[in-house]
Design a protein around this motif. Structure first.
Motif, short mmCIF file in Angstrom:
data_model
loop_
_atom_site.label_atom_id
_atom_site.label_comp_id
_atom_site.label_asym_id
_atom_site.label_seq_id
_atom_site.Cartn_x
_atom_site.Cartn_y
_atom_site.Cartn_z
N GLN A 1 31.63 11.26 16.79
CA GLN A 1 30.43 11.78 16.11
C GLN A 1 30.77 12.25 14.70
N ILE A 2 31.84 13.00 14.58
CA ILE A 2 32.24 13.52 13.27
C ILE A 2 32.59 12.36 12.34
N LEU A 3 33.33 11.40 12.86
CA LEU A 3 33.74 10.27 12.02
C LEU A 3 32.55 9.43 11.58
N ALA A 4 31.66 9.11 12.50
CA ALA A 4 30.52 8.25 12.16
C ALA A 4 29.57 8.94 11.19
N LEU A 5 29.17 10.16 11.50
CA LEU A 5 28.22 10.86 10.64
C LEU A 5 28.86 11.26 9.32
N GLY A 6 30.13 11.68 9.37
CA GLY A 6 30.83 12.03 8.13
C GLY A 6 30.98 10.84 7.21
N SER A 7 31.24 9.66 7.79
CA SER A 7 31.36 8.45 6.99
C SER A 7 30.04 8.10 6.32
N LEU A 8 28.94 8.20 7.07
CA LEU A 8 27.63 7.90 6.50
C LEU A 8 27.32 8.84 5.33
N ILE A 9 27.62 10.12 5.50
CA ILE A 9 27.37 11.09 4.42
C ILE A 9 28.24 10.77 3.22
N SER A 10 29.50 10.49 3.45
CA SER A 10 30.41 10.24 2.33
C SER A 10 30.03 8.97 1.58
N PHE A 11 29.63 7.93 2.30
CA PHE A 11 29.24 6.69 1.64
C PHE A 11 27.96 6.86 0.84
N ALA B 1 28.79 24.74 14.32
CA ALA B 1 30.14 24.39 13.90
C ALA B 1 30.28 22.88 13.72
N LEU B 2 29.68 22.10 14.63
CA LEU B 2 29.78 20.64 14.53
C LEU B 2 29.07 20.14 13.28
N THR B 3 27.87 20.65 13.02
CA THR B 3 27.13 20.24 11.81
C THR B 3 27.91 20.59 10.56
N THR B 4 28.50 21.77 10.55
CA THR B 4 29.30 22.19 9.40
C THR B 4 30.49 21.28 9.20
N GLY B 5 31.17 20.94 10.29
CA GLY B 5 32.33 20.06 10.19
C GLY B 5 31.97 18.68 9.68
N VAL B 6 30.89 18.12 10.19
CA VAL B 6 30.43 16.80 9.74
C VAL B 6 30.11 16.83 8.25
N PHE B 7 29.34 17.82 7.83
CA PHE B 7 28.94 17.88 6.43
C PHE B 7 30.14 18.12 5.51
N ALA B 8 31.04 18.99 5.93
CA ALA B 8 32.21 19.30 5.11
C ALA B 8 33.07 18.05 4.88
N ILE B 9 33.32 17.30 5.94
CA ILE B 9 34.13 16.09 5.80
C ILE B 9 33.40 15.05 4.97
N TYR C 1 39.33 4.99 3.61
CA TYR C 1 38.90 6.39 3.67
C TYR C 1 38.32 6.74 5.03
N VAL C 2 37.75 5.77 5.72
CA VAL C 2 37.29 6.03 7.09
C VAL C 2 38.47 6.43 7.97
N ILE C 3 39.57 5.70 7.83
CA ILE C 3 40.77 6.02 8.61
C ILE C 3 41.32 7.38 8.20
N SER C 4 41.26 7.69 6.91
CA SER C 4 41.71 9.01 6.46
C SER C 4 40.84 10.11 7.04
N MET C 5 39.54 9.87 7.10
CA MET C 5 38.63 10.85 7.70
C MET C 5 38.96 11.06 9.17
N LEU C 6 39.28 9.96 9.87
CA LEU C 6 39.65 10.08 11.27
C LEU C 6 40.84 11.02 11.43
N LYS C 7 41.83 10.87 10.58
CA LYS C 7 43.03 11.71 10.69
C LYS C 7 42.77 13.15 10.26
N ASP C 8 41.67 13.38 9.54
CA ASP C 8 41.33 14.75 9.14
C ASP C 8 40.37 15.44 10.10
#
Length: 216
Positions: free
Chosen positions: A24-34, A87-95, A152-159
């Motif tokens: 969830q974090i990876l997918a949503l964080g990627s969409l936000i970052s892109f 906490a989950l929403t914050t983590g997704v948005f932060a990444i 960067y998706v892979i980097s996000m996964l590791k973060d």
């Protein structure tokens, strides 16, 4: 040291819970970052310094401060200003926000790599600016930068384990909790390491498939 398979089987339900959160974090964080990275890149091409200067300051600040600091700020400081998120929403948005400052540079490079003749052709055809961007420039630019965005998706996964600092139990958080409760650290942490390798490998295969598809 003795490997205990019962610890592995006992940890597996916790792994699936953590994996779901990680995905969830990876997918949503990627969409936000892109999406946000593209917005930053386009704003940085605005003719007015009243637009480019604030965007440049914000993106440089975000890119040059640690992700962990940003997580703590969003989770612990914003509530003092009346802005409270899970906490989950914050983590997704932060990444997503953090990596958008990197994808911005990727988009910028892709846009600048589009031949000048493409701009001139769009002007000669009297295409509106919006049509020039959506039909001519961005399709070519995005095709060029897919490999970098995939990295960067892979980097996000590791973060993603960073969000454990604000109480989100992704894979590593689940492993740490299980290890502390059962006093077994080797098996859960090894399983998590293998899981990250497998997910990264699958993401790399998906990226290569996407590259081949865009190349045709």
């Amino acid at each position: 040291m003795k490997w205990d398979w019962s610890a592995v089987s006992g940890f597996m339900p916790h792994l699936w819970d953590g994996l779901l959160v990680t995905v969830q974090i990876l997918a949503l964080g990627s969409l936000i970052s892109f999406a946000l990275g593209l917005v930053w890149a386009l704003l940085m091409r605005a003719p007015s310094r009243w637009v480019t200067w604030p965007v440049g300051v914000v993106t440089e600040f975000v890119r040059n401060t640690p992700l962990l600091v940003q997580l703590f700020f969003l989770f612990y400081v914003l509530p003092e200003w009346g802005l409270t998120f899970s906490a989950l929403t914050t983590g997704v948005f932060a990444i997503g926000l953090h990596y958008s400052t990197y994808t911005m540079q990727v988009y910028r490079a892709g846009i600048e790599a589009v031949p000048v003749g493409q701009w001139e052709a769009a002007t000669a055809l009297n295409l509106p600016l919006r049509r020039t961007w959506t039909a001519v420039i961005l399709p070519q630019a995005v095709r060029r930068v897919v490999p970098a965005l995939g990295n960067y998706v892979i980097s996000m996964l590791k973060d993603t384990p960073m969000v454990m600092a604000i109480t989100v139990l992704e894979m590593l958080g689940q492993a740490r909790l299980y290890s502390q409760e059962h006093f077994q650290f080797t098996e859960p942490l090894t399983v998590i390491g293998v899981a990250f390798i497998v997910i990264s490998y699958l993401a790399s295969l998906a990226l290569r498939a996407l590259e081949r598809r865009l190349a045709h």
